[in-house]
Design an enzyme around this catalytic site. Sequence first.
Site, PDB file in Angstrom:
ATOM      1  N   ARG A 117       9.555   1.089   3.259  1.00  0.00           N
ATOM      2  CA  ARG A 117       8.378   1.054   2.416  1.00  0.00           C
ATOM      3  C   ARG A 117       8.121   2.446   1.863  1.00  0.00           C
ATOM      4  O   ARG A 117       8.307   3.446   2.574  1.00  0.00           O
ATOM      5  CB  ARG A 117       7.170   0.595   3.234  1.00  0.00           C
ATOM      6  CG  ARG A 117       6.147  -0.197   2.462  1.00  0.00           C
ATOM      7  CD  ARG A 117       5.409  -1.145   3.403  1.00  0.00           C
ATOM      8  NE  ARG A 117       4.833  -0.420   4.509  1.00  0.00           N
ATOM      9  CZ  ARG A 117       3.577   0.016   4.517  1.00  0.00           C
ATOM     10  NH1 ARG A 117       2.787  -0.170   3.491  1.00  0.00           N
ATOM     11  NH2 ARG A 117       3.112   0.654   5.553  1.00  0.00           N
ATOM     12  N   SER A 186      12.369   5.773  12.134  1.00  0.00           N
ATOM     13  CA  SER A 186      12.229   5.165  13.461  1.00  0.00           C
ATOM     14  C   SER A 186      13.573   4.906  14.132  1.00  0.00           C
ATOM     15  O   SER A 186      13.878   3.795  14.567  1.00  0.00           O
ATOM     16  CB  SER A 186      11.415   3.877  13.353  1.00  0.00           C
ATOM     17  OG  SER A 186      10.147   4.149  12.822  1.00  0.00           O
ATOM     18  N   ASP A 239       7.364   6.625  14.302  1.00  0.00           N
ATOM     19  CA  ASP A 239       6.288   5.700  13.939  1.00  0.00           C
ATOM     20  C   ASP A 239       5.086   5.779  14.874  1.00  0.00           C
ATOM     21  O   ASP A 239       3.937   5.602  14.455  1.00  0.00           O
ATOM     22  CB  ASP A 239       6.806   4.257  13.835  1.00  0.00           C
ATOM     23  CG  ASP A 239       7.490   3.767  15.094  1.00  0.00           C
ATOM     24  OD1 ASP A 239       7.719   4.576  16.018  1.00  0.00           O
ATOM     25  OD2 ASP A 239       7.833   2.572  15.158  1.00  0.00           O
TER      26      ASP A 239
END
Length: 507
Positions: A117, A186, A239
């Site tokens: 994203r 991540s 994250d």
Amino acid sequence: MGKAAAVGTAVVVCAAVGTAVVLGRRRQKRAAELHGAAEAERKRKVADVIEEVERALSTPTALLRGISDALVAEMERGLRGDIHSQLKMLISYVDNLPTGDEHGLFYALDLGGTNFRVLRVQLAGREKRVAKQQSVEVSIPPHLMVGTSMELFDFIAAALAKFVDTEGDDFHLPEGRQRELGFTFSFPVNQLSISSGTLIKWTKGFSINGTVGEDVVAELSKAMERQGLDMKVSALVNDTVGTLAGGRYVDNDVVAAVILGTGTNAAYVEHANAIPKWTGLLPKSGNMVINTEWGSFKSDKLPLSEYDKAMDFESLNPGEQIYEKMISGMYLGEIVRRILLKLAHDAALFGDVVPPKLEQPFVLRTPDMSAMHHDASHDLKVLGTKLKDIVGVADTSLEVRYITRHICDIVAERGARLAAAGIYGILKKLGRDKVPTDGSTMPRTVVALDGGLYEHYKKFSSCLEATLTDLLGEEASSSLVAKLANDGSGIGAALLAASHSQYAEVD
């Protein structure tokens, strides 16, 4: 035939019929007795297995306290740099968390799986906070997950450049300034600074040559240059660290962040002088965010059952991520499946034939387990439908449904209580587990929680919070707030780019 003979024959026939009826009734009675005995034996076996499961997965409060103490000991070993510590206790190089005063336009890239994203946020200080934000999600083509490093990062940079091109007039970058990006990555990384880190290994289906051991920020930066995109990566974050930053931006009392989703992890704010392995100058803030990587915690105090051991043995990473395998969404449904399979084999829970589908690992997912666990209908219709769809048993008795829900309850409760023990351990490490003895006020303590398991599995989250109250005691727990922090890893990365901006000292 004479009349007497006919009567005699009739008597014989009647006697034979009577005998047959008596024998038939006796056989029916015997069959009923045998069936009753068999059913009683089956129920006894079911009860025995359930009793064994309850015992094996039991988490009395005293045990949870012991687990918390073991976790704190491992945290301290990790902070010392002990190579034998199970907890990595990674230094994030995040020493400035968002305050709410941040201004300006910042971007974020959140890469953690088969999608990534990109976001942009316009920060407008303490009054207006996030004035505007936009985002787009991009799927990574499967061939790029096993291709070359250049191909993957060029694809990401191209998507980022395309997104920057759609920047409207309501987003304002001050004249002469470079766009800045927070990069949530991540995957296991050896962090070298706030804006650099080398990849330890790919996970989640990625297998790309030439990236392990390389600085992922440098790889992304070179790809952005090839796209003609003038943008600086100001923060490389995990994250969980992003969730902590996002939580702190909303609430200044956030001291820790916990992710309870497919996997699990925790990060918290540590005093820099309590990190013996830190060798640089102490940060001005006096604090450092630590990424615990607590999923790898293991201890002989953890209540490992035969189901946990078998699942671990058959996993892709035997002996690793033991704590994660007991509490996270990836595994809870699988533990329930293994217990139901034991009940099917040993106690004919689903009839004389073990349902073939029940033999398939991970056929029962945690969202399905949650749906069954939350079924409040009088006949547990939702649960029955789930068993039909997942296990292939078309018609289950009410008893079987209640037993299945009870197994879900046992497994979810253990997972939630173990997760609470971990949070309690972090609070102990920070000295926020007891009411001060000097008469001072107990500081307000907020833990930001993210992840589908915590957000959507309400019986799990309720049990976790109740267990924390139990461990802390009523007075200390009154100062604790467990707060859902949505989208921490995305917005948090942009906020960390802002708090570690190259222009931060100028403002």
